[in-house]
Write a protein that holds these residues in place. Structure first.
Motif, PDB file in Angstrom:
ATOM      1  N   SER A 161     -16.667  43.971 -15.340  1.00 15.48           N
ATOM      2  CA  SER A 161     -15.296  43.877 -15.855  1.00 15.48           C
ATOM      3  C   SER A 161     -14.848  42.422 -15.753  1.00 15.48           C
ATOM      4  O   SER A 161     -14.925  41.829 -14.680  1.00 15.48           O
ATOM      5  N   VAL A 162     -14.405  41.862 -16.860  1.00 10.53           N
ATOM      6  CA  VAL A 162     -13.897  40.486 -16.886  1.00 10.53           C
ATOM      7  C   VAL A 162     -12.379  40.555 -16.944  1.00 10.53           C
ATOM      8  O   VAL A 162     -11.814  41.114 -17.887  1.00 10.53           O
ATOM      9  N   VAL A 163     -11.709  40.014 -15.933  1.00  6.56           N
ATOM     10  CA  VAL A 163     -10.254  40.073 -15.824  1.00  6.56           C
ATOM     11  C   VAL A 163      -9.678  38.687 -16.085  1.00  6.56           C
ATOM     12  O   VAL A 163     -10.057  37.714 -15.422  1.00  6.56           O
ATOM     13  N   ILE A 164      -8.746  38.611 -17.044  1.00  5.25           N
ATOM     14  CA  ILE A 164      -8.130  37.333 -17.399  1.00  5.25           C
ATOM     15  C   ILE A 164      -6.612  37.485 -17.400  1.00  5.25           C
ATOM     16  O   ILE A 164      -6.050  38.133 -18.287  1.00  5.25           O
ATOM     17  N   PRO A 165      -5.910  36.935 -16.401  1.00  2.14           N
ATOM     18  CA  PRO A 165      -4.443  36.930 -16.440  1.00  2.14           C
ATOM     19  C   PRO A 165      -3.953  35.818 -17.366  1.00  2.14           C
ATOM     20  O   PRO A 165      -4.496  34.715 -17.369  1.00  2.14           O
ATOM     21  N   MET A 166      -2.918  36.112 -18.148  1.00  3.64           N
ATOM     22  CA  MET A 166      -2.408  35.134 -19.100  1.00  3.64           C
ATOM     23  C   MET A 166      -0.882  35.134 -19.069  1.00  3.64           C
ATOM     24  O   MET A 166      -0.253  36.189 -18.955  1.00  3.64           O
ATOM     25  N   TYR A 167      -0.311  33.942 -19.188  1.00  3.33           N
ATOM     26  CA  TYR A 167       1.145  33.801 -19.246  1.00  3.33           C
ATOM     27  C   TYR A 167       1.490  32.657 -20.176  1.00  3.33           C
ATOM     28  O   TYR A 167       1.071  31.514 -19.952  1.00  3.33           O
ATOM     29  N   GLN A 168       2.209  32.962 -21.232  1.00  2.00           N
ATOM     30  CA  GLN A 168       2.635  31.972 -22.221  1.00  2.00           C
ATOM     31  C   GLN A 168       1.425  31.208 -22.781  1.00  2.00           C
ATOM     32  O   GLN A 168       1.416  29.987 -22.826  1.00  2.00           O
TER      33      GLN A 168
ATOM     34  N   ALA B 149     -15.436  39.850 -12.765  1.00  2.00           N
ATOM     35  CA  ALA B 149     -15.356  38.399 -12.937  1.00  2.00           C
ATOM     36  C   ALA B 149     -13.938  38.045 -13.342  1.00  2.00           C
ATOM     37  O   ALA B 149     -13.288  38.787 -14.090  1.00  2.00           O
ATOM     38  N   THR B 150     -13.436  36.929 -12.854  1.00  2.00           N
ATOM     39  CA  THR B 150     -12.103  36.458 -13.228  1.00  2.00           C
ATOM     40  C   THR B 150     -12.194  35.030 -13.739  1.00  2.00           C
ATOM     41  O   THR B 150     -13.050  34.251 -13.306  1.00  2.00           O
ATOM     42  N   LEU B 151     -11.321  34.702 -14.664  1.00  2.00           N
ATOM     43  CA  LEU B 151     -11.177  33.321 -15.132  1.00  2.00           C
ATOM     44  C   LEU B 151      -9.801  33.160 -15.730  1.00  2.00           C
ATOM     45  O   LEU B 151      -9.135  34.147 -16.078  1.00  2.00           O
ATOM     46  N   ASP B 152      -9.348  31.925 -15.853  1.00  2.00           N
ATOM     47  CA  ASP B 152      -8.047  31.637 -16.444  1.00  2.00           C
ATOM     48  C   ASP B 152      -8.113  31.793 -17.957  1.00  2.00           C
ATOM     49  O   ASP B 152      -9.184  31.679 -18.569  1.00  2.00           O
ATOM     50  N   GLY B 153      -6.951  32.004 -18.545  1.00  2.00           N
ATOM     51  CA  GLY B 153      -6.895  32.165 -19.993  1.00  2.00           C
ATOM     52  C   GLY B 153      -6.563  30.896 -20.732  1.00  2.00           C
ATOM     53  O   GLY B 153      -6.165  30.948 -21.908  1.00  2.00           O
ATOM     54  N   ASP B 154      -6.721  29.726 -20.083  1.00  2.00           N
ATOM     55  CA  ASP B 154      -6.360  28.460 -20.728  1.00  2.00           C
ATOM     56  C   ASP B 154      -7.557  27.741 -21.347  1.00  2.00           C
ATOM     57  O   ASP B 154      -7.442  26.597 -21.768  1.00  2.00           O
TER      58      ASP B 154
END
Length: 348
Positions: free
Chosen positions: A26-33, A112-117
């Motif tokens: 599972s790849v988790v990507i938190p995103m804001y603006q 896995a996690t990574l930024d959405g930028d």
């Protein structure tokens, strides 16, 4: 409730059949603006995981964005298939809450996690999975050795924070701030993230697994192309407060009485010595002590000592009640030699 991961494209063998010999991911990507990063981010994730030899899903968590990020995620995600899942929080709760929402929804054996930028490269994930499995780790932390960020606004605060965290907690890593990580789901789901705890995830993980099962590896890093950074030099000051909480819960989470009791005993010893001196001056030397500042200091130290000791007792009672509820244990079992259903009786 369906708990299986919807099939995503996996690598094919020489016979043309899918090769599924890796744990589900599972790849988790938190995103804001991050509306401008949505489409290129989803494209790069699919390109980076095209050769992953296992089932995988992508969980994008919109942290209450007001620029249309959530709607863009849903629209673009539908083009790729059901393995792309979008979670939209009711308001902006922060990156920690967004990551926790993703962990709760994840169905893979690895996360896995990574930024959405777009500064992290999703193509690093398959290699990190291979390395985590080969090194038998529970967490593999990315290390942005060639970091493409401004020195004063991003690199300097990060260096200060990494040095402080490693010194205080004993979990020494080069780059705590890198969001590109790979976890075993069974381990990270033992950790409940609150407040700003995403900065200290390796520290919290060290509370449920052995520190030697936490490793790091170099990963690629690119300059931000779209949007603006959500971090700055002020983050260093917040890290100091978070670090105090992390240190307390890591060292004294199951025995808070030792923390408060040690401070109380220290104040009590100093206060007793000062009070003993005052008693000697009063009865041994016959001098008046009613207006001496040291008398009030001794009384203050003794009162503070009693307050810390009673706080420690109350904290111990609360902690014992917490664990006595049966829903939480301080220890974690990795494996046991006998199955739970085995017959324990033995006869000769």
């Amino acid at each position: 409730m369906n708990t299986a991961i919807e099939p995503a494209p996996v690598a094919a063998s020489s016979t043309g059949q899918p090769r599924v010999d890796h744990p589900s991911l599972s790849v988790v990507i938190p995103m804001y603006q991050e509306i401008d990063n949505v489409e290129p981010m989803l494209k790069r994730v699919h390109e980076g995981l095209a050769q992953y030899r296992g089932a995988w899903e992508l969980i994008c968590v919109d942290d209450g964005s007001r620029d249309g990020t959530g709607e863009r995620l849903r629209t673009v995600g539908e083009r790729y298939g059901a393995h792309v899942r979008v979670i939209r929080l009711r308001r902006n709760f922060g990156q920690t809450a967004a990551m926790q929402a993703g962990f709760d929804a994840a169905r893979g054996e690895l996360i896995a996690t990574l930024d959405g930028d777009l500064q992290n490269d999703p193509a690093d994930i398959p290699r990190m999975v291979e390395e985590l499995l080969a090194r038998n780790l529970d967490l593999l932390q990315g290390w942005r050795r060639q970091r493409q960020d401004a020195f004063v606004m991003r690199k300097l605060p990060s260096k200060i924070a990494n040095a402080l965290i490693g010194k205080v907690t004993g979990v020494a890593l080069h780059d705590y701030g890198c969001s590109l990580k790979v976890y075993r789901a069974e381990v990270i789901k033992e950790v409940t993230l609150l407040g700003e705890m995403h900065r200290f995830i390796p520290v919290w993980v060290a509370g449920v697994t052995a520190p030697e099962r936490i490793g790091e590896t170099e990963v690629a890093h690119q300059a931000r192309r779209f949007g603006t950074s959500k971090y700055g030099i002020s983050r260093t000051f917040r890290v100091l407060l978070d670090l105090l909480s992390a240190f307390f819960f890591l060292r004294f989470g199951s025995r808070p009485g030792h923390f408060f009791g040690s401070i109380g005993i220290l104040f009590g010893v100093v206060g007793s010595i000062l009070m003993a001196e005052m008693l000697w001056v009063k009865f041994g030397l016959g001098q008046h002590i009613g207006t001496r500042p040291m008398l009030f200091v001794a009384i203050l130290f003794l009162v503070v000592s009693i307050q810390f000791l009673t706080t420690g007792v109350l904290a111990e009672l609360m902690m014992r009640t917490f664990y006595a509820s049966g829903e939480h244990t301080h220890h974690r079992i990795r494996w046991q030699s006998d199955p739970a259903h085995a017959d324990w009786r033995h006869s000769t």
